[in-house]
Design an enzyme around this catalytic site. Sequence first.
Site, PDB file in Angstrom:
ATOM      1  N   SER A 132       1.474  13.376  35.980  1.00 35.63           N
ATOM      2  CA  SER A 132       1.247  14.513  35.104  1.00 35.63           C
ATOM      3  C   SER A 132       2.580  15.173  34.753  1.00 35.63           C
ATOM      4  O   SER A 132       3.501  14.494  34.306  1.00 35.63           O
ATOM      5  CB  SER A 132       0.277  15.495  35.782  1.00 35.63           C
ATOM      6  OG  SER A 132      -0.093  16.522  34.898  1.00 35.63           O
ATOM      7  N   ARG A 144      -7.210  28.711  35.439  1.00 36.09           N
ATOM      8  CA  ARG A 144      -7.381  27.599  36.369  1.00 36.09           C
ATOM      9  C   ARG A 144      -8.708  26.871  36.117  1.00 36.09           C
ATOM     10  O   ARG A 144      -8.788  25.653  36.221  1.00 36.09           O
ATOM     11  CB  ARG A 144      -7.334  28.117  37.803  1.00 36.09           C
ATOM     12  CG  ARG A 144      -7.454  27.050  38.876  1.00 36.09           C
ATOM     13  CD  ARG A 144      -6.326  26.049  38.810  1.00 36.09           C
ATOM     14  NE  ARG A 144      -6.271  25.189  39.995  1.00 36.09           N
ATOM     15  CZ  ARG A 144      -5.420  24.189  40.148  1.00 36.09           C
ATOM     16  NH1 ARG A 144      -4.545  23.915  39.202  1.00 36.09           N
ATOM     17  NH2 ARG A 144      -5.420  23.459  41.239  1.00 36.09           N
ATOM     18  N   ASP A 146      -8.610   9.548  31.274  1.00 36.84           N
ATOM     19  CA  ASP A 146      -7.735  10.728  31.189  1.00 36.84           C
ATOM     20  C   ASP A 146      -7.678  11.183  29.734  1.00 36.84           C
ATOM     21  O   ASP A 146      -7.121  10.499  28.881  1.00 36.84           O
ATOM     22  CB  ASP A 146      -6.333  10.363  31.695  1.00 36.84           C
ATOM     23  CG  ASP A 146      -5.402  11.569  31.747  1.00 36.84           C
ATOM     24  OD1 ASP A 146      -5.759  12.653  31.234  1.00 36.84           O
ATOM     25  OD2 ASP A 146      -4.303  11.419  32.319  1.00 36.84           O
ATOM     26  N   HIS A 194      -7.776  12.875  34.422  1.00 35.01           N
ATOM     27  CA  HIS A 194      -6.367  13.123  34.687  1.00 35.01           C
ATOM     28  C   HIS A 194      -6.083  13.192  36.193  1.00 35.01           C
ATOM     29  O   HIS A 194      -5.043  12.736  36.655  1.00 35.01           O
ATOM     30  CB  HIS A 194      -5.978  14.438  34.007  1.00 35.01           C
ATOM     31  CG  HIS A 194      -4.518  14.728  34.038  1.00 35.01           C
ATOM     32  ND1 HIS A 194      -3.590  13.919  33.428  1.00 35.01           N
ATOM     33  CD2 HIS A 194      -3.820  15.734  34.614  1.00 35.01           C
ATOM     34  CE1 HIS A 194      -2.379  14.423  33.618  1.00 35.01           C
ATOM     35  NE2 HIS A 194      -2.484  15.519  34.338  1.00 35.01           N
ATOM     36  N   ASP A 195      -7.008  13.748  36.932  1.00 32.06           N
ATOM     37  CA  ASP A 195      -6.838  13.884  38.382  1.00 32.06           C
ATOM     38  C   ASP A 195      -6.796  12.549  39.111  1.00 32.06           C
ATOM     39  O   ASP A 195      -6.530  12.516  40.319  1.00 32.06           O
ATOM     40  CB  ASP A 195      -7.977  14.728  38.970  1.00 32.06           C
ATOM     41  CG  ASP A 195      -7.564  16.173  39.191  1.00 32.06           C
ATOM     42  OD1 ASP A 195      -6.398  16.501  38.910  1.00 32.06           O
ATOM     43  OD2 ASP A 195      -8.399  16.964  39.646  1.00 32.06           O
TER      44      ASP A 195
END
Lengths: 587, 587
Positions: free
Chosen positions: A159, A221, A316, A349-350
């Site tokens: 990232s 967040r 992602d 993405h994680d």
Amino acid sequence: MAEDRNNSVGIVQTKTVRVVEAESPLKLVSGKTLGPIDVAYESYGKLNPAGDNVILICHALSGSAHAAGFNSPDDKKPGWWDIMIGPGKAIDTNKYFVICSNFLGSCSGTTGPSSINPQTGKPYHLDFPMITIVDMVRVQKLLLDKLGIKQLLCVIGGSMGGMQVLKWTIEFPQIVKSAIVIAATSKLGAQAIAFDAVGRNAIMSDMDADKPSKKGLATARMIGHITYLSEESMREKFGRELRSAEKYSYDLNSEFAVETYLDYQGQIFVDRFDADSYLYITKAMDYFDLEKDFGSLQNAFAKTKSRFMLVSFTSDWLFTPAQSEEMVNALVADRKPVSYCNIASPYGHDAFLLEPKTLGSLISGFISTTFEKPKFAKPATASAIKGVEKIKRVRVDYELIESLIEPNSRVLDAGCGDGQLLLNLQYDKNIIAEGIEVDQQLVLQCVHSGLNIIHRDIERGLGHYPADTFDYAILSQTLQTLKNPKQVFAELLKVAKRVIVSFPNFAYWRCRADLLAGRAPRTKQLPFGWYDTPNIHFLSLKDFEDFCQELGAKIEAKIPLIGNRVSPVKFAPNLFAEQAVYMTSRK
Amino acid sequence: MAEDRNNSVGIVQTKTVRVVEAESPLKLVSGKTLGPIDVAYESYGKLNPAGDNVILICHALSGSAHAAGFNSPDDKKPGWWDIMIGPGKAIDTNKYFVICSNFLGSCSGTTGPSSINPQTGKPYHLDFPMITIVDMVRVQKLLLDKLGIKQLLCVIGGSMGGMQVLKWTIEFPQIVKSAIVIAATSKLGAQAIAFDAVGRNAIMSDMDADKPSKKGLATARMIGHITYLSEESMREKFGRELRSAEKYSYDLNSEFAVETYLDYQGQIFVDRFDADSYLYITKAMDYFDLEKDFGSLQNAFAKTKSRFMLVSFTSDWLFTPAQSEEMVNALVADRKPVSYCNIASPYGHDAFLLEPKTLGSLISGFISTTFEKPKFAKPATASAIKGVEKIKRVRVDYELIESLIEPNSRVLDAGCGDGQLLLNLQYDKNIIAEGIEVDQQLVLQCVHSGLNIIHRDIERGLGHYPADTFDYAILSQTLQTLKNPKQVFAELLKVAKRVIVSFPNFAYWRCRADLLAGRAPRTKQLPFGWYDTPNIHFLSLKDFEDFCQELGAKIEAKIPLIGNRVSPVKFAPNLFAEQAVYMTSRK
């Protein structure tokens, strides 16, 4: 967590070192200056006597220097990338000396907006100067200088960590032997900037003069978390489950499981993170733009000296596979050594924190083949070479293809399978090899053989590479399986000076005999049923020659083959050849 | 805007009518009651004497009753769907009487949280009861009762409007002749709920006891806007453009064009919308779940009596094409008349407001073929039937296929092209027709012919339909073009009692002659080069018969054909037939 501790780096301390003194502040990209600067870092493993086993880890937006192990025996959770870093793990602390530092502007030990401004004696808050990814990397370099580190075997980051890796290869090309860029991008697109902007908007709407936002940071967040997951993984993990009831409560409280999850993520984040840092870091990400800095991605990478591996994840949607591919294309156009894998993963993405197996295999294979020259055993004879399992390819043409290639050439093998042909060519002809392969397992195999391998379907296009990027392109036993053989062949003719093609001859007499018997042909070269064959186009030697004529390709060599007999067919090849190898070029 | 006014409905007034009195309040799904209820609505065009030309428009989250025309001569912007509604437009006010009402819980004239609570004399604010999509639809029905409307030619809505349409078909099946559901879903997934939840969180974080949120509503709207656009359209529209400068400002102000766009969207929204309504409406969307209400989608639609058309957009990631397809599948399984088109559009979820041409054509074709029986001219002879342009199909087999089909059957044509075969069958055999076609233009053509047509690649699977959903499935000149003919054929054998297949015979003597001449075959039935043919699998009559054997299919009829000669080949068909028609069934 007991099992984690077995192959853990154990108890580690985050250390802090002053890398910039107040008297001689660092000049930032923005033009402002900053000093003093302290950097928090951790290290695992031992520096070897040659000093050539250093791996630098760059962390992402909300990470810290604490990448592996435990900071105290009571710690419930290990460092943020403990699945990757440790003795015997992908980033093996028995072999490598691993360093991770908290980057500039963050809030976990390194100087940032929550640090004390020496001029006021109070936290900087919004008086902190704007920072960029380059500033972060320069501060990391100052840390390495302090530690006496002179070269980096590998810089790795996912990232925003990947953005730092990219800047490392560009700012300090002499130092960085290899670089692994995971789920990153050379610039954020409008959608990613938009999400950052909404997060900042929420924080700024909730800010007192002297107090960083809490509620706004929680909202930011929550937005971030949605973008880190994929639609698929959210569906799997939460679906439409209610937290605690069977029936709707018909009020405005959070009742879906995904709502309470996000509430929780927002709440725990405000306890450990600084809203001001969030503003500065997201802005640094938004500013990151290699194209803007250098005019083009190709320019940006022009002076790099590293081996590259880029990794993306299919699901992602924050930093997409397409964005990684853009960088891969620029690196190939620059004739840099680059590998790429687009890992099939549902985790969005994680996934860079959640795919230890595939990602770990890529990382360990790439680093170890950079650190130690891979062992290579050349198969004794052509007939001993085994094809790949999935699509059985006939590899008797390997030796013939080899005979056509000049030593020290740059060679692209389009559809390279396990890479055996490229490995042979590296061994025999000292070529610079680049493979393209669509199968993920074979890509992993190539990485472990130390090959430069790009994970891609060649039908998705190669046309963006500059003309003559390669001396040779090889298309071995693949032409007849393509949906659009014309486009692929035309593109290869452009990107390589010579294109070597091999394919099964559909006019081979046994095929004709089958057809006379009234059935779709099955032979040793064409062993499939009509309905399950990967060979979706049938062509003969004559067909291919007509095709070359149409595309303006010159035939420089033509070698028809029977079975394992490498000696070319001389009599009536269109009838007696089972397959053929051609070398062609643009007229 | 001058050009808009030429085919505009002109100046229109939003009217308000009380549909529920305070004394006899409406019982809501939540169990609470509400009264009085006023409804704001507009209407365009004229009710015809038969009263059968009424179209009801259901609006989305932030819409209003003002769907078309201008509320005053000075209005700069027309109603929210003016591109669709007006004289000569897709929803033609010269033909139809069009009604649009503001839904319950909104803030543009219909009773909602900003209305005065008769018990306190102050706005309801958070004392407003929770509402659901069904409550909205029931209030719309009360409005129609007041207006004396007894039947609806069509109910149309996009996004949350589509949810209302779905509920209309289920709650009031007798009244709704047809339904157009655009960019909608039968239930929000975890990701969509998550975005709603973050928006509500931002609003709730910014709420005083008596004052609806402003900043929080702006944040929520910004998040919403990102989800309404696609990544692609944001990239095209904004990219990384800076609002006003060439260089970064290195401060925390909004400087990217996409940031200032979102800031602006947030700001103008708080001036026209109520934060409380936003909370209630998003919650109503999150609660919407046809599967939960009825046990399954198939149950939910079981009692509907409408013709359906569902429309999705390829780039819509909020309410995805897959979600529309789920509903289409349930409707087919229920044997309901349904059409579906997945419009290729880069505009994301907002495309339902931005694709007047394709969407307009679908809407006008669907409504007019519901309103008036479509004219049908049966072609004189089989040889006069023209194949579709894109992939030239040979349609000489049409009459033969017709001869195999019993009257009044339910027939699926898999790959139906322009639908001519189904139209013939409707005319000659009074069949219930359902087509599947992958080409968008052909789907539009079918809609304008009044066919039930599903826009889909048959290779993506039909296996989810219950066994024997159809009496016949037809696969005309398509088998040899499929990537996976085995799967498709096996699925058709399951979903239909009989499967009729036609294909070109690869063992036809001219093919053999070509191959003897050493080239891939080209004939009238196989007119393509080896590299550009859509025919990627070659089979003979014998191959097909072996294939049936393998799949456990019984051959009930076999008709080999030469050219336009409809009389079957009798002598050595595997050699002399150019093509063949088979009728098969599960053993």
